[in-house]
Design an enzyme around this catalytic site. Sequence first.
Site, mmCIF file in Angstrom:
data_model
loop_
_atom_site.group_PDB
_atom_site.id
_atom_site.type_symbol
_atom_site.label_atom_id
_atom_site.label_comp_id
_atom_site.label_asym_id
_atom_site.label_seq_id
_atom_site.Cartn_x
_atom_site.Cartn_y
_atom_site.Cartn_z
ATOM 1 N N SER A 216 0.793 -1.242 -0.122
ATOM 2 C CA SER A 216 -0.101 0.080 0.062
ATOM 3 C C SER A 216 0.809 1.237 -0.136
ATOM 4 C CB SER A 216 -0.755 -0.286 1.309
ATOM 5 O OG SER A 216 -1.821 1.084 1.097
ATOM 6 N N GLY A 220 -1.962 4.314 -3.908
ATOM 7 C CA GLY A 220 -2.847 3.077 -4.265
ATOM 8 C C GLY A 220 -2.481 1.884 -3.359
ATOM 9 N N VAL A 222 -2.346 -2.462 -3.309
ATOM 10 C CA VAL A 222 -2.231 -3.494 -4.257
ATOM 11 C C VAL A 222 -2.798 -4.989 -3.421
ATOM 12 C CG1 VAL A 222 -0.806 -5.089 -5.741
ATOM 13 C CG2 VAL A 222 -0.402 -2.748 -5.493
ATOM 14 N N LYS A 237 -4.503 -3.372 -8.367
ATOM 15 C CA LYS A 237 -3.931 -2.177 -8.074
ATOM 16 C C LYS A 237 -5.278 -1.302 -7.768
ATOM 17 C CE LYS A 237 -0.695 1.404 -8.251
ATOM 18 N NZ LYS A 237 0.711 1.831 -8.560
ATOM 19 N N ASP A 343 10.886 6.717 -10.392
ATOM 20 C CA ASP A 343 10.882 6.091 -9.044
ATOM 21 C C ASP A 343 11.583 4.792 -9.187
ATOM 22 O OD1 ASP A 343 10.691 5.938 -6.223
ATOM 23 O OD2 ASP A 343 8.399 5.735 -6.523
#
Length: 508
Positions: A216, A220, A222, A237, A343
């Site tokens: 988490s 969002g 998952v 997701k 990222d």
Amino acid sequence: SHNNLTGELPPVLGTYGIGSGLVSLHMEGNRFHGQIPERWHLLVSTRQINLSHNDLSGVVPKFFEQLDKLEQLDLSYNNLEGAVPASGIFTHSAAVVLDGNKGLCSNSPRLALPICPGISGSATKVKHHLSLLVTSLLIVLPPLTIGSLVLIWFMLTIWKKGSFPFSRWDLVSKMFPNRREVHTAPCHDEKKLKRVSYEDIVKATNWFSLVHTISSTCTGSVYVGRFKSDKSLVAIKVFKLNEPGGYDSYLIECEVLRSTRHRNIMRPVTLCSTLDSQNHEFKALIFELMVNGSLEAWLHSEQHNGIPDKVLGFGQRICIAADVASALDYAHNELTPPLIHCDLKPNNVLLDDDMTARLSDFGSAKFLSPGLVIPKSLDDVGGTIGYVAPAEYGMGCEISVAGDVYSFGVLLLELLTGKRPTDDMFVDGLSLCKFCESMFPDRVAEILDPHMAHEEHQGCTEAWMQRYIVPLVALGLSCTMESTKDRPGMKDVCAKLSDIRASFLELS
Ligand SMILES: *[C@@H]1O[C@H](CO)[C@@H](O)[C@H](O)[C@H]1NC(C)=O
């Protein structure tokens, strides 16, 4: 095993099985009672399950048939009863032990159990039930029909008069809360994909239960689940549309879905864009489940229990690095406009069942456009401390592919050393890169992940050092150069890694 543990089998073990790749489960010789939890259908990577010598009751669950990895199942000496499933592992009589359960039966001779009682008996039972059903329908149907006709007529009359408390649309949407699609998102490929409904997702995740949660973040969560129409497990997701960035990350992931196609990039297989039970917008993307979890879990499994329970070999690390480099090379150099992940970190590298790496979570990604500027705070970039080039955030620099190259360099050094860039030892200006640099090239043997060196016997030889380790560390260091101009492009990085991988595979 072999204790006096009591109580029911914990369903949550099913979920741990996925994250940690639980391989064998021994709970034999205790006093567990109750049924085998349905949730254990999630033990997709487990090879051995031994539950013998307990007090388990109920039936042998059908999901065991679908656990492809399962090689041995011992349920002997319990109180299980009913028909034993017939396919999957149950076709190999040597793989399944069922002795000492008085109530079990089977219609397959393989398992040497009593034949299940009377097929013919049950056929007459069915006939009996059927005739009972018809009789009751004949009694119940006429009044029911008349009743509903009256009700419909009544509703139509007051609706026409306009005295109904809701507008017509409200009424329709209250009756069918999830049928209305909201077409605000420019997810162009949406139409081509098979869709799932909100109800499907609720069922697959058991109302988004904690047991189903894999991870988490602020944008969002998952979940793992299985749609009833489908045999395989999926990762779902669900975007937090009310959180800052939640909606944007959905849009960019849709855009990535639309424009990418590469074996090392995670793409959604399905999506759900609808209203939830409270009529709020609901957006979810559905991915194939990556059975081997994240690279993070493999590199730092010792964080949870002291000793690592899984170790990546050197060859696997080279292949993972080459896979990730190939995904980034594609995103930077083959897409127009180029796509920047923004990222990259081990948490966002997922491993499938044959350990192929796939780059995931494009929620912070950006398509490069001239003058795209990094926002002032790291929160807005979406990047993660340790993996974002120190000089580039907070300074209003332009977003560029070089940022991903830096993060890749850190990831490569982490793969080799087994150390996070945020490790406790990196204080007072020391960083993972500076540490590696200070040992380069003569003492690089000392920085290698001790678990890996231990496993790979070639690890000791000087030739092996010179052939693989030194070039890899050099590559990691060049990617993490302070000035963006000094860093290589992903095309070169990818080519170098492919060469190293090829020569390693050739010799092993
Ligand atoms: C399960 O445990 C029992 C008790 O220790 C042992 O006798 C049996 O061989 C085990 N079964 C398998 C398949 O390993």
